[in-house]
Design a protein around this motif. Structure first.
Motif, PDB file in Angstrom:
ATOM      1  N   SER A  23      -3.244   0.303  -1.764  1.00 18.01           N
ATOM      2  CA  SER A  23      -4.640   0.710  -1.537  1.00 18.01           C
ATOM      3  C   SER A  23      -4.890   1.225  -0.122  1.00 18.01           C
ATOM      4  O   SER A  23      -5.896   1.881   0.125  1.00 18.01           O
ATOM      5  CB  SER A  23      -5.579  -0.459  -1.812  1.00 18.01           C
ATOM      6  OG  SER A  23      -5.386  -1.502  -0.864  1.00 18.01           O
ATOM      7  N   ASN A  72     -13.755   0.189  -0.285  1.00 21.53           N
ATOM      8  CA  ASN A  72     -12.585  -0.687  -0.354  1.00 21.53           C
ATOM      9  C   ASN A  72     -12.464  -1.366  -1.713  1.00 21.53           C
ATOM     10  O   ASN A  72     -11.374  -1.467  -2.269  1.00 21.53           O
ATOM     11  CB  ASN A  72     -12.627  -1.746   0.749  1.00 21.53           C
ATOM     12  CG  ASN A  72     -12.176  -1.215   2.083  1.00 21.53           C
ATOM     13  OD1 ASN A  72     -11.651  -0.105   2.189  1.00 21.53           O
ATOM     14  ND2 ASN A  72     -12.385  -1.991   3.129  1.00 21.53           N
ATOM     15  N   LYS A  85     -11.047   1.107  -4.124  1.00 20.32           N
ATOM     16  CA  LYS A  85      -9.601   1.321  -3.944  1.00 20.32           C
ATOM     17  C   LYS A  85      -8.800   0.218  -4.628  1.00 20.32           C
ATOM     18  O   LYS A  85      -7.792   0.487  -5.285  1.00 20.32           O
ATOM     19  CB  LYS A  85      -9.255   1.373  -2.449  1.00 20.32           C
ATOM     20  CG  LYS A  85      -9.715   2.625  -1.761  1.00 20.32           C
ATOM     21  CD  LYS A  85      -9.425   2.552  -0.266  1.00 20.32           C
ATOM     22  CE  LYS A  85     -10.008   3.739   0.475  1.00 20.32           C
ATOM     23  NZ  LYS A  85      -9.798   3.624   1.934  1.00 20.32           N
ATOM     24  N   VAL A  86      -9.236  -1.022  -4.473  1.00 17.79           N
ATOM     25  CA  VAL A  86      -8.548  -2.149  -5.104  1.00 17.79           C
ATOM     26  C   VAL A  86      -8.643  -2.037  -6.625  1.00 17.79           C
ATOM     27  O   VAL A  86      -7.655  -2.223  -7.343  1.00 17.79           O
ATOM     28  CB  VAL A  86      -9.103  -3.495  -4.603  1.00 17.79           C
ATOM     29  CG1 VAL A  86      -8.563  -4.657  -5.424  1.00 17.79           C
ATOM     30  CG2 VAL A  86      -8.789  -3.684  -3.125  1.00 17.79           C
ATOM     31  N   ASP A  96      -8.988   0.645  -8.375  1.00 15.75           N
ATOM     32  CA  ASP A  96      -8.125   1.746  -8.798  1.00 15.75           C
ATOM     33  C   ASP A  96      -6.670   1.294  -8.898  1.00 15.75           C
ATOM     34  O   ASP A  96      -5.980   1.620  -9.871  1.00 15.75           O
ATOM     35  CB  ASP A  96      -8.237   2.935  -7.837  1.00 15.75           C
ATOM     36  CG  ASP A  96      -9.546   3.683  -7.956  1.00 15.75           C
ATOM     37  OD1 ASP A  96     -10.272   3.494  -8.970  1.00 15.75           O
ATOM     38  OD2 ASP A  96      -9.870   4.459  -7.029  1.00 15.75           O
ATOM     39  N   VAL A  97      -6.202   0.547  -7.911  1.00 14.28           N
ATOM     40  CA  VAL A  97      -4.824   0.050  -7.919  1.00 14.28           C
ATOM     41  C   VAL A  97      -4.577  -0.819  -9.152  1.00 14.28           C
ATOM     42  O   VAL A  97      -3.522  -0.749  -9.780  1.00 14.28           O
ATOM     43  CB  VAL A  97      -4.511  -0.744  -6.623  1.00 14.28           C
ATOM     44  CG1 VAL A  97      -3.235  -1.550  -6.748  1.00 14.28           C
ATOM     45  CG2 VAL A  97      -4.436   0.202  -5.433  1.00 14.28           C
TER      46      VAL A  97
END
Length: 79
Positions: free
Chosen positions: A29, A50, A53-54, A56-57
């Motif tokens: 991320s 943020n 992003k997490v 998405d991962v």
């Protein structure tokens, strides 16, 4: 309303189920390991970017829905 700690717990469970370490999520991320740890505890002041992003991962996504409010819960603007 879903509490931040509930979201954090869901993220932690999904991370573990996918066999990712916090370090893996940090690296993938681009977010510091400390921030990942804080996010999973439901603490800290992480940005929505943020969190995204997490998610998405981990292959997760946020959802927004309209909640039903009683008259007492409505802000003064709508009364």
């Amino acid at each position: 309303m879903t509490k931040l700690t509930e979201i954090a717990e869901k993220i932690r469970r999904d991370r573990i189920l996918k066999n990712f370490t916090q370090s893996d999520v940090s690296e993938l991320s681009g977010i510091s390991l400390r921030t990942i740890r804080d996010m999973e505890k439901g603490s800290g002041q992480s940005s929505l970017a943020n969190w995204q992003k997490v998610l998405d991962v981990l292959g997760l996504e946020f959802g927004i829905k309209t909640k039903k409010l009683t008259d007492a819960e409505r802000p003064g603007l709508f009364q």
